[in-house]
Design a protein around this motif. Structure first.
Motif, PDB file in Angstrom:
ATOM      1  N   VAL A  96       0.867  -1.181   0.000  1.00  0.00           N
ATOM      2  CA  VAL A  96       0.000   0.000   0.000  1.00  0.00           C
ATOM      3  C   VAL A  96       0.904   1.230   0.000  1.00  0.00           C
ATOM      4  CG1 VAL A  96      -1.783   1.275   1.254  1.00  0.00           C
ATOM      5  CG2 VAL A  96      -1.849  -1.238   1.197  1.00  0.00           C
ATOM      6  N   ASN A  97       1.072   1.799  -1.186  1.00  0.00           N
ATOM      7  CA  ASN A  97       1.897   2.989  -1.365  1.00  0.00           C
ATOM      8  C   ASN A  97       1.516   3.645  -2.687  1.00  0.00           C
ATOM      9  OD1 ASN A  97       3.482   1.695  -3.534  1.00  0.00           O
ATOM     10  ND2 ASN A  97       4.339   0.457  -1.873  1.00  0.00           N
ATOM     11  N   LEU A  98       1.981   4.860  -2.903  1.00  0.00           N
ATOM     12  CA  LEU A  98       1.610   5.586  -4.126  1.00  0.00           C
ATOM     13  C   LEU A  98       2.085   4.882  -5.400  1.00  0.00           C
ATOM     14  CD1 LEU A  98       1.976   9.404  -3.364  1.00  0.00           C
ATOM     15  CD2 LEU A  98      -0.097   8.135  -3.936  1.00  0.00           C
ATOM     16  N   ASN A  99       3.176   4.132  -5.327  1.00  0.00           N
ATOM     17  CA  ASN A  99       3.660   3.424  -6.516  1.00  0.00           C
ATOM     18  C   ASN A  99       2.661   2.396  -7.025  1.00  0.00           C
ATOM     19  OD1 ASN A  99       6.064   4.843  -6.546  1.00  0.00           O
ATOM     20  ND2 ASN A  99       7.116   3.350  -5.275  1.00  0.00           N
ATOM     21  N   ASN A 100       1.830   1.858  -6.125  1.00  0.00           N
ATOM     22  CA  ASN A 100       0.859   0.840  -6.521  1.00  0.00           C
ATOM     23  C   ASN A 100      -0.553   1.393  -6.706  1.00  0.00           C
ATOM     24  OD1 ASN A 100       2.527  -1.411  -6.799  1.00  0.00           O
ATOM     25  ND2 ASN A 100       2.520  -1.783  -4.600  1.00  0.00           N
ATOM     26  N   VAL A 101      -0.727   2.687  -6.503  1.00  0.00           N
ATOM     27  CA  VAL A 101      -2.030   3.301  -6.766  1.00  0.00           C
ATOM     28  C   VAL A 101      -2.159   3.505  -8.270  1.00  0.00           C
ATOM     29  CG1 VAL A 101      -3.463   5.360  -6.387  1.00  0.00           C
ATOM     30  CG2 VAL A 101      -2.116   4.415  -4.502  1.00  0.00           C
ATOM     31  N   HIS A 102      -3.295   3.139  -8.814  1.00  0.00           N
ATOM     32  CA  HIS A 102      -3.568   3.303 -10.238  1.00  0.00           C
ATOM     33  C   HIS A 102      -3.932   4.761 -10.490  1.00  0.00           C
ATOM     34  CE1 HIS A 102      -4.697  -1.176 -10.675  1.00  0.00           C
ATOM     35  NE2 HIS A 102      -4.266  -0.983  -9.448  1.00  0.00           N
ATOM     36  N   PRO A 103      -3.802   5.218 -11.699  1.00  0.00           N
ATOM     37  CA  PRO A 103      -3.426   4.599 -12.967  1.00  0.00           C
ATOM     38  C   PRO A 103      -1.917   4.427 -13.103  1.00  0.00           C
ATOM     39  CG  PRO A 103      -4.606   6.698 -13.315  1.00  0.00           C
ATOM     40  CD  PRO A 103      -4.317   6.562 -11.870  1.00  0.00           C
ATOM     41  N   PHE A 104      -1.582   3.626 -14.120  1.00  0.00           N
ATOM     42  CA  PHE A 104      -0.185   3.360 -14.449  1.00  0.00           C
ATOM     43  C   PHE A 104       0.071   3.766 -15.890  1.00  0.00           C
ATOM     44  CE2 PHE A 104      -1.362   0.059 -11.340  1.00  0.00           C
ATOM     45  CZ  PHE A 104      -0.519   0.432 -10.314  1.00  0.00           C
ATOM     46  N   TRP A 105       1.274   4.229 -16.134  1.00  0.00           N
ATOM     47  CA  TRP A 105       1.654   4.563 -17.502  1.00  0.00           C
ATOM     48  C   TRP A 105       1.794   3.299 -18.331  1.00  0.00           C
ATOM     49  CZ3 TRP A 105       0.778   9.183 -18.841  1.00  0.00           C
ATOM     50  CH2 TRP A 105       1.029  10.256 -17.991  1.00  0.00           C
ATOM     51  N   VAL A 106       1.259   3.324 -19.530  1.00  0.00           N
ATOM     52  CA  VAL A 106       1.581   2.339 -20.560  1.00  0.00           C
ATOM     53  C   VAL A 106       2.610   2.990 -21.473  1.00  0.00           C
ATOM     54  CG1 VAL A 106       0.704   0.924 -22.453  1.00  0.00           C
ATOM     55  CG2 VAL A 106      -0.687   1.235 -20.389  1.00  0.00           C
ATOM     56  N   PHE A 107       2.263   4.191 -21.979  1.00  0.00           N
ATOM     57  CA  PHE A 107       3.187   5.015 -22.766  1.00  0.00           C
ATOM     58  C   PHE A 107       3.149   6.399 -22.135  1.00  0.00           C
ATOM     59  CE2 PHE A 107       1.188   2.042 -25.851  1.00  0.00           C
ATOM     60  CZ  PHE A 107       2.290   1.209 -26.029  1.00  0.00           C
TER      61      PHE A 107
END
Length: 173
Positions: free
Chosen positions: A76-87
């Motif tokens: 549980v951290n900001l790195n795993n909060v969505h959204p995520f870059w595809v490009f």
């Protein structure tokens, strides 16, 4: 389980839907939208909920995808909060479900969704327009996962849309 909310421009997500999503998915919330030909991502952890609500209200006239996270894989951290870059700056994604095959790609503490987005970054930029690649992606994510993509034009594409529900123009996973 997480929830994705796809809000077309000019619509408002009812406050009761936001509150219910927040109460049941307290491991972070994020949004993606396009502005001047660039995809923007903003993320908050639970303590920043009021900031999120204020920001969302400012985006009424944009297509926006909201993702509330309920952690099942990854910390549980900001790195795993969505959204995520595809490009980066061109396309981002949110996911609801578990992509079991992506777990083997995940780095320590990373979610399956984050690992999957990284995998998609190796695809051709127009992969969503290629039926064969979309079919392979659907097979990879399984029959219960839902994905929402947003590109630099503000176009939203939802994979396994039939697993969600649309209410007054707003789609919920």
């Amino acid at each position: 389980m997480c929830i994705i909310i796809s809000k077309p421009k000019g619509t408002i997500i009812p406050q009761e839907h936001l509150k219910h999503s927040h109460i049941n998915n307290q491991d972070g919330v994020g949004i993606m939208y396009a502005q001047e030909g660039v995809v923007k991502i903003e993320k908050w952890l639970n303590q920043d909920y009021d900031t999120f609500l204020s920001r969302l209200a400012e985006l009424e006239n944009k297509n926006v995808v909201v993702h509330y996270r309920a952690a099942s894989v990854g910390g549980v951290n900001l790195n795993n909060v969505h959204p995520f870059w595809v490009f980066e700056n061109k396309m981002a994604m949110c996911h609801n479900g578990t992509i079991f095959k992506a777990r083997e790609l995940a780095k320590e503490g990373e979610s399956d969704s984050c690992a999957f987005a990284r995998m998609l970054s190796e695809m051709p930029v127009d992969f969503l327009g290629r039926q064969g690649l979309v079919l392979m992606m659907k097979e990879y994510i399984g029959t219960q996962s839902r994905l929402a993509f947003l590109d630099e034009n503000g176009t939203i594409a939802i994979i396994n849309k039939h697993l969600g529900k649309e209410v007054n123009g707003v789609w919920y996973s």
